[in-house]
Scaffold this active site. Structure first.
Site: not given
Ligand code: ATP
Length: 285
Positions: A137, A11
């Site tokens: 989210d 997203k």
């Molecule tokens: P948001 O936009 O909801 O803040 P994000 O894109 O910033 O999410 P994610 O890629 O979801 O962040 O990952 C955040 C943290 O969660 C990472 O540091 C990772 O180690 C952990 N994590 C746990 N499960 C997953 C997964 N399936 N995919 C990615 N990261 C994951």
């Protein structure tokens, strides 16, 4: 059915406003969320032995309770009182810790797929209530499309789909934790995006209106740590983007283009640059 394949879509936030801090540490937000076609792939299937076995293509991602897909599966089995006997193969393509809700989307896809695989018939509302226990989210990732997200992210209003366009995604390598960004947000000194005006622009199908209103209250905090975000935005605009913004707490930047060839030219320009490995050209879902 022995196994199921599902895509987990990323997203972006077309608008992100923070209204207030809550005593429980969460924030009341008002966000316009948009699913994009960039996605991870999951395969979930039955195993003979008891347990939840997670495998991913990224060596640095955890395979245990620290992976959101594991936690989503664990919650599903606890709720339905089914004995866990599954493997989950996760192929990541969405950049990690990027502000694109990759982990949340994987968790949402896991809940959806398990509900189908075990034919448990949990309603969309029930799945969303489960999802919000794991991350703010996740309810939106279950819903998908274009939506207004309020509360901590659990109050969702589906919107008319945002006008189609080409969406360039560029993620610089550095990262800033979501927690740091929220903790350093000074609500008295930020420019709040006009979410209501953006709702009207979407309702009217006006891409130029939407692009002129893009705004993310968290940008000011992340920008101070990562000035390259401003450079990427500038470059996208100079390459013909109608608007450019940081997504979530960053550091990913997206640029919206009405013109396909301009979007492709900008994509190739970034692809050969320093952020080429994490540059994608996609569209709204
Ligand atoms: P948001 O936009 O909801 O803040 P994000 O894109 O910033 O999410 P994610 O890629 O979801 O962040 O990952 C955040 C943290 O969660 C990472 O540091 C990772 O180690 C952990 N994590 C746990 N499960 C997953 C997964 N399936 N995919 C990615 N990261 C994951």
């Amino acid at each position: 059915m022995e196994s199921i394949e599902i895509k987990a879509y990323a997203k972006i936030n077309l608008g992100l406003d923070v209204l207030s801090r809550r005593p429980d540490g969460y924030h009341n937000v008002r966000m316009i969320m948009q699913t994009i076609r960039l996605h991870d792939k999951l395969e979930i299937g039955l195993t003979k032995s008891n347990g939840i076995y997670v495998k991913t293509n990224l060596s640095y991602l955890p395979n245990d309770k620290n992976n959101l897909v594991y936690r989503a599966a664990e919650l599903f089995f606890k709720t339905t009182e089914i004995s866990p006997q599954v493997y989950i193969t996760l192929q990541k393509r969405i950049p990690v810790a990027a502000g694109l809700a990759g982990g949340s989307s994987d968790a949402a896809a896991t809940l959806t797929a398990l509900n189908e695989l075990f034919d448990t018939g949990l309603s969309a509302d029930h799945l969303r209530a489960m999802g919000v226990q794991l991350g703010a989210d996740i309810p939106f990732c279950l819903l998908q499309g274009t939506a207004l997200s309020e509360g901590i992210g659990e109050i969702l209003t589906p919107l008319t789909p945002a006008p189609q366009c080409h969406c360039l995604i560029v993620k610089p390598p550095a990262s800033v934790s979501t927690r740091y960004v929220y903790e350093n947000l000074c609500l008295d000194h930020v420019v709040h995006p006009d979410i209501d005006a953006m709702l009207s622009a979407i309702q009217c199908g006006s891409l130029s209106g939407l692009c002129s209103l893009l705004g993310n209250v968290l940008e000011s905090v992340t920008l101070q740590k990562l000035p390259e975000i401003a450079v990427i935005k500038e470059q996208m605009l100079s390459l013909g983007a109608m608007g450019a913004l940081m997504s979530g707490s960053g550091p990913t930047v997206f640029g919206l283009f009405s013109d396909r060839s301009a979007a492709e030219r900008a994509y190739y320009e970034f692809k050969v640059g320093e952020f080429g490995k994490t540059t994608y050209l996609t569209q709204f879902f």
